[in-house]
Write an enzyme that holds these catalytic residues in place. Structure first.
Site, PDB file in Angstrom:
ATOM      1  N   ASP A 474       0.836  -1.209   0.000  1.00 42.08           N
ATOM      2  CA  ASP A 474       0.000   0.000   0.000  1.00 42.08           C
ATOM      3  C   ASP A 474       0.871   1.259   0.000  1.00 42.08           C
ATOM      4  OD1 ASP A 474      -2.280   1.565   0.161  1.00 42.08           O
ATOM      5  OD2 ASP A 474      -3.018   0.676   2.023  1.00 42.08           O
ATOM      6  N   ASP A 544     -10.958   2.314  -2.867  1.00 40.76           N
ATOM      7  CA  ASP A 544     -11.506   2.012  -1.537  1.00 40.76           C
ATOM      8  C   ASP A 544     -13.025   2.038  -1.552  1.00 40.76           C
ATOM      9  OD1 ASP A 544      -9.158   1.495  -0.289  1.00 40.76           O
ATOM     10  OD2 ASP A 544      -8.904   3.487   0.564  1.00 40.76           O
TER      11      ASP A 544
HETATM   12  C1  DGJ Z   1      -5.807   2.065   1.964  1.00 44.17           C
HETATM   13  C2  DGJ Z   1      -6.227   0.851   1.206  1.00 44.17           C
HETATM   14  O1  DGJ Z   1      -6.754   1.205  -0.022  1.00 44.17           O
HETATM   15  C3  DGJ Z   1      -7.217   0.061   2.039  1.00 44.17           C
HETATM   16  O2  DGJ Z   1      -7.672  -1.043   1.305  1.00 44.17           O
HETATM   17  C4  DGJ Z   1      -6.571  -0.348   3.319  1.00 44.17           C
HETATM   18  O3  DGJ Z   1      -5.519  -1.243   3.071  1.00 44.17           O
HETATM   19  C5  DGJ Z   1      -6.067   0.871   4.056  1.00 44.17           C
HETATM   20  N1  DGJ Z   1      -5.233   1.673   3.225  1.00 44.17           N
HETATM   21  C6  DGJ Z   1      -5.314   0.478   5.291  1.00 44.17           C
HETATM   22  O4  DGJ Z   1      -4.776   1.550   5.944  1.00 44.17           O
END
Ligand code: DGJ
Length: 740
Positions: A474, A544
């Protein structure tokens, strides 16, 4: 095939359906002649229009500047007379910025040469043309690379620069590709968005002047994607000319279309020139990333399929490329940071019972991370939440027959972390200026090998201590105060690109040392959803926003240039956390199956009725996922169409198909976005099928047998479903001899 017609000094790249041609004109100017439908090798230099006013310099030297400002150039440079946007820019030690690249030489060879330290295309059946250009005053040599693959209509372009002079030169712009198209009747298609609303589509007529999309965020970004298309106003999903451009790069980029005074269109793509300066010492090289250029007469869909196929065959490098990906459960939307071992074990146990194959532990497992305000950089399991570390959990997960996956954010550092307390200089920052926080974190200075090493050691320690089969990589903020403690003042503007090279170096190490780990790249949702990341990670978290209705648009936009098999897509709970919307469980799955399928919810809280659907969904996904990887995508509907009218229009519904290469199998998904009363069935013509083959399929418990021609001309009748966001998934198969 690449040919050189010596009599007219013309280069011609022919793919199966396209031709790209350029020629060496008067005095070694390199000029673009043609890019379009395939033509047999022939003299195309009339198209350069060099025999008309203002003529070439040898005929009319007093108007050299007019020639430079109007001729179609293959790789234009600045400040000698071409006032359109240039592709290449330098500054000498004397502070002068003019450059005058002239053709010197060429070489055609089988195979390709790759840019150093960057993701790139690869594989069998390639042929490359390398053009050498020189700037006599500085000794700068520019190499233009053009690669074609036997099984693709795409052209891969990149630029390499070598300093053959005696003094350092500052490069302030090295675009990967520039094409002067002899047409002004274009619409420009770009992708824009925001966090949780990525890859919305914008299609607008080109106007005179420059239309630019870019990123100066240190990542390809939520806001714009490194992709654009130029299409004619008549171009539809399956017909008409479409030129597509993308960049195999994940950092700052710029792309631009400029409609010029002579009604031509200069299309460009490359590393963002703003805040980019690279010092090139004598004897040193600089490589641009690869750009991918596609031209098709088969509309926007044809362009997408060309990108998808090229990326599937020649960019996705993971050992997972051809394998069915394990259906995963991710705990993020289920628990966020609030979990303990028992909670995770309960989710794992319930998931295993339902046939879910991979348990992914997302954020919150390390340091003392109860929220997003600390611990990035301290990749040590939190003993409060996970007594005994990760092992008890991985024992449970593997004992249940599932694989284990883990989330990292390797490029980040929290001010509240042991790493920052020990090494505050590891963060990107400018001395004497306060550091801007974003999600309460800073970005690590990946220009530095010692910084990368410090992170790698920790990641490796985890990978060596527990069986990790999947990593979610990430990246949750953008770069501010670009400053590196190791770069001298005149090289600070190298930071953006050096940062990306550092990220790629660590990814390279990861995929080399652990080739079987499945990597899913992510950036606060879909802020690094680009072909650069695809080289390392065959799937990328797209957003997200897991709301099925919004995902229709996000995934549609993403599919314009990225392969659907790369689109990370999960079933989550309702009301959806991002939108508050309720959608049927079945539709959430049908939409998530238009990508890399998984679940992201607390499976222990699902109703028995919902749980009962999961085993069948997993089984169905496995039976279709080869179509997503290898098949052709045909977008039949358009989720961006306004929802106010009905029946035979595109409004209120979406549909798409995958058709296998043999055309023997296809999968149709239909989603009724908004229900309307008193509508009859919708007739939806299919696409991409074999006209003569007979397909059988079942809709609403009725079996049908129809030819491909019938299905493409007349279509299928989809019943008016009752309710918003209702959906159907229909499998079509040709009849084998045994069937008939
Ligand atoms: C952003 C990601 O897109 C989410 O899926 C998740 O992993 C969060 N970060 C965790 O902080």
């Amino acid at each position: 095939m690449i040919t050189y017609l010596e009599s007219v000094r013309q280069f011609q790249l022919n793919t199966a359906h396209t031709t790209y041609a350029f020629a060496v004109a008067d005095e070694g100017y390199l000029t673009h002649a043609y890019w379009g439908a395939r033509l047999e090798p022939q003299d195309l230099t009339d198209l350069l229009r060099l025999k008309e006013s203002p003529f070439v310099p040898s005929t009319n030297n007093r108007e050299r500047a007019s020639f430079l400002d109007s001729a179609p150039f293959e790789y234009p440079c600045g400040f000698t007379g071409d006032y359109r946007e240039h592709a290449f820019g330098i500054e000498t030690t004397g502070g002068f910025r003019a450059c005058d690249l002239r053709y010197a030489d060429f070489r055609i060879f089988s195979g390709k040469q790759d840019p150093q330290g960057m993701p790139h295309t690869f594989g069998e059946g390639s042929e490359t043309l390398m053009i050498t250009m020189k700037d006599a005053a500085t000794g700068i040599t520019v190499l233009l690379y053009y690669t074609i693959f036997r099984d693709s209509d795409a052209i891969i372009r990149r630029t390499a620069v070598r300093n053959d002079g005696e003094k350092p030169v500052l490069l302030n712009r090295v675009l990967s590709a520039s094409v002067d198209l002899d047409d002004d009747r274009f619409e420009m298609l770009t992708l824009y968005g925001s966090w949780a609303r990525e890859r919305q589509i914008c299609r607008l007529p080109l106007r005179h002047g420059k239309q630019r999309i870019d990123s100066l965020r240190g990542e390809s970004s939520h806001q714009y994607s490194p992709f654009f298309a130029l299409v004619s106003p008549q171009t539809t999903e399956e017909t008409g000319i479409a030129y597509g451009f993308t960049l195999i790069y994940s950092g700052n980029f710029m792309l631009q279309a400029e409609l010029t005074q002579h009604c031509q269109t200069r299309a460009q793509i490359g590393i963002q020139p703003e805040d980019f300066v690279w010092e090139l010492l004598p004897g040193a090289y600089f490589d641009s990333p690869e750009a991918v250029l596609v031209c098709t007469k088969d509309g926007i869909g044809g362009m997408s399929r060309c990108f998808h196929q090229l990326f599937y065959r020649h960019l996705i490098r993971s050992t997972w490329r051809d394998k069915n990906r394990p259906v995963l459960i991710n705990n993020w939307e289920a628990t966020y940071f609030q979990f303990d071992l028992a909670k995770l074990q309960a989710i794992a146990q319930e998931s295993a019972k339902l046939g879910i194959e991979l348990f992914v532990l997302d954020d919150g497992w390390f340091g003392h991370r109860d929220s997003d305000s600390c611990s990035l950089g301290d990749w040590v399991p939190d003993q409060r939440k996970l007594p005994g570390g990760l092992k008890p959990l991985t024992d449970t997960v593997t004992g249940l027959g599932m694989k284990f996956g883990l989330w990292f954010e390797p490029e980040m550092i929290s001010p509240d972390s042991d790493l920052f307390r020990a090494h505050p200089d590891y963060a990107i920052q400018i001395p004497g200026r306060s550091r801007t926080e974003s999600r309460a974190q800073y970005v690590l200075d990946y220009c530095r090998e010692d910084v990368r090493e410090a992170v790698w050691e920790q990641i490796k320690a985890i990978l060596e201590s527990v069986p990790v089969s999947y990593i979610k990589w990430d990246m949750n903020r953008q770069i501010t105060e670009p400053g590196s403690a190791i770069l001298p003042p005149h090289r600070q503007k190298e930071l953006w690109h050096r940062y990306m090279l550092g990220v790629y170096a660590l990814l390279e190490r990861l995929v080399t040392e652990y080739p079987d780990i499945l990597i899913e790249s992510c950036s606060g949702g879909g802020a690094r959803f680009d072909p650069g990341m695809l080289y390392y990670s065959p799937q990328i978290w797209a957003s997200d926003n897991t709301d099925a209705q919004e995902r229709l648009r996000i995934q549609y936009g993403a599919s314009l240039f990225m392969p659907p098999s790369a689109i990370g897509a999960h079933v989550s709970v309702c009301p959806n956390h991002a939108t508050g919307r309720n959608t049927p469980f079945e539709t959430r799955a049908n939409v998530a199956m238009n990508g890399t399928f998984g679940y992201e919810l607390d499976v222990t809280q699902l109703s028995e009725q919902e749980k009962a659907q999961i085993p069948e969904q997993i089984q169905r996904y496995h039976s279709i996922s080869h179509l997503l990887r290898e098949g052709g995508l045909y977008r039949l509907g358009n989720p961006f169409a306004p929802a106010e009218c009905a029946a035979q229009t595109h409004a209120g519904w979406d549909a798409w198909m995958y058709v296998s290469e043999s055309k023997e199998e296809a999968l149709l998904t239909f989603v009724q976005i908004t229900a309307e009363a008193n509508l009859r069935s919708r007739r939806i013509p299919l696409a991409g099928l074999d006209e003569t083959a007979v397909y059988h399929y079942n809709i609403d418990h009725t079996d049908y047998r129809k030819t491909g021609a019938y299905l493409m001309q007349c279509g299928v009748l989809i019943p008016n479903l009752h309710g918003d966001m209702q959906s159907l998934q229909i499998r079509l198969e040709t009849e084998t001899d045994a069937d008939s």
